[in-house]
Enzyme design. Structure first.
Site, PDB file in Angstrom:
ATOM      1  N   ASN A 150      -7.490  -4.325  -8.799  1.00 31.53           N
ATOM      2  CA  ASN A 150      -7.091  -3.416  -9.869  1.00 31.53           C
ATOM      3  C   ASN A 150      -5.617  -3.580 -10.197  1.00 31.53           C
ATOM      4  OD1 ASN A 150      -9.636  -2.277 -10.214  1.00 31.53           O
ATOM      5  ND2 ASN A 150      -9.275  -0.712  -8.659  1.00 31.53           N
ATOM      6  N   GLY A 155     -12.462  -4.529  -3.484  1.00 29.28           N
ATOM      7  CA  GLY A 155     -13.617  -3.881  -2.876  1.00 29.28           C
ATOM      8  C   GLY A 155     -14.858  -4.027  -3.742  1.00 29.28           C
ATOM      9  N   CYS A 197     -11.398   0.297  -6.242  1.00 30.78           N
ATOM     10  CA  CYS A 197     -10.757  -0.821  -5.551  1.00 30.78           C
ATOM     11  C   CYS A 197     -11.328  -2.104  -6.119  1.00 30.78           C
ATOM     12  CB  CYS A 197     -11.009  -0.736  -4.043  1.00 30.78           C
ATOM     13  SG  CYS A 197     -10.357  -2.140  -3.101  1.00 30.78           S
ATOM     14  N   GLY A 198     -10.484  -2.940  -6.722  1.00 29.62           N
ATOM     15  CA  GLY A 198     -10.951  -4.158  -7.373  1.00 29.62           C
ATOM     16  C   GLY A 198     -11.485  -5.194  -6.406  1.00 29.62           C
ATOM     17  N   ASN A 217       0.827  -1.205   0.000  1.00 28.95           N
ATOM     18  CA  ASN A 217       0.000   0.000   0.000  1.00 28.95           C
ATOM     19  C   ASN A 217       0.862   1.257   0.000  1.00 28.95           C
ATOM     20  OD1 ASN A 217      -2.559  -1.395   0.282  1.00 28.95           O
ATOM     21  ND2 ASN A 217      -1.935  -1.841   2.381  1.00 28.95           N
TER      22      ASN A 217
END
Length: 291
Positions: free
Chosen positions: A79, A235, A232-233, A68
């Site tokens: 993503n 997410g 956010c993938g 992150n």
């Protein structure tokens, strides 16, 4: 950093990444170096750093080492792995349009799709097999009896504000808040930051604000370790699965973020598939003093 670092910048629905090819695993990054690279004023600027290493598991051609923006290690990024697929294609790191990438939550299968012009030399979108969602508190992880779930439960998120919420693991922890108004009307930074560090989530949580519409779900997201991002993938998968589990959305649904749309499908066997674009932005080299 001891020497200049060559990188590529990619983005998937506005979720952007500094990407470094390090096939021989010679240049891992410290948390401080990751944070410096992601700094939008003094570094390259990104939501995270992805380092590509040769696959460490059978059948996987690459390993996605993801961190992150604050330097903390992350288990998975939907993503980001789509960006891995496009970069691997662009650089000739893989053959064909179908291959596996190892992550910290296991091997994920990728399918590359050509753009609207049908030219398979360019990638229009990527489908990722994201695995199965898990709802037990032990898997998320979330405090409480290991076998319990937290689905559609009222959660106090601020003074005089209680929202129905569901906790989901997509290999990383998610807390989905179902809202009736436009998610943009909620103080995502304040609420998201507080819930990211809520005592219920010992390893933190990604927080999604989701409003269900007739043909889509509108979402804003606060990502653990990165703050509010354009998309956010994982997410998107968490939102789609939580909504489907509650009978609020079909098994295949469009998730609309500020950065763009993705498609999520939850198949009968429980496998979740994420489809969306990934785009090369630019390449560069950053000097040690700037990172």
């Amino acid at each position: 950093m001891s020497r200049p670092v060559a990188f590529s910048k990619y983005q998937g629905t506005g979720n952007d990444f500094v990407m470094v090819v390090d096939l021989d695993d010679e240049r891992p990054f410290s948390p401080a170096e990751v944070a410096a690279l992601c700094d939008r004023r003094t570094g390259v600027g990104a939501d995270g750093v992805i380092r590509l290493v040769r696959g460490r598991e059978a059948g996987a051609e690459l390993f996605m080492d993801y961190a992150n923006a604050d330097g903390s290690v992350a288990e998975m990024c939907g993503n980001g792995i789509r960006c891995v697929g496009v970069l691997a294609h662009d650089r000739g790191l893989v053959e064909g349009s179908s291959f596996d990438v190892a992550t910290r939550v296991g091997v994920r299968h990728l399918e590359l799709h050509p753009g609207d012009d049908g030219d398979d030399r360019t990638v229009g979108s990527v489908t990722v097999e994201m695995g199965r969602a898990n709802f037990t508190k032990a898997s998320i992880p979330m405090r409480g009896p290991a076998w319990e779930t937290f689905l559609g439960q009222p959660l106090e998120v601020g003074p005089d504000l209680t929202l129905p919420a569901s906790a989901v693991s997509m290999g990383n922890p998610h807390l989905v808040l179902f809202v009736e108004e436009d998610p943009a009307r909620y103080h995502v930074a304040h609420i998201g930051s507080a819930l990211e560090h809520h005592e219920l989530f010992p390893e933190g949580a990604n927080v999604e604000f989701a409003r269900i519409e007739a043909d889509r779900i509108d979402v804003r997201v606060w990502e653990r370790g990165s703050g509010e991002t354009m998309a956010c993938g994982s997410g998107a998968c968490a939102v789609a699965v939580a909504a489907h589990e509650a009978g609020l959305a079909p098994a295949r649904v469009t998730i609309r973020f500020p950065g763009g749309d993705v498609e999520v499908e939850r198949r009968d066997d429980g496998e979740v598939f994420l489809t969306g674009p990934a785009v090369h932005v630019f390449d560069g080299t950053i000097e040690p003093a700037r990172a």
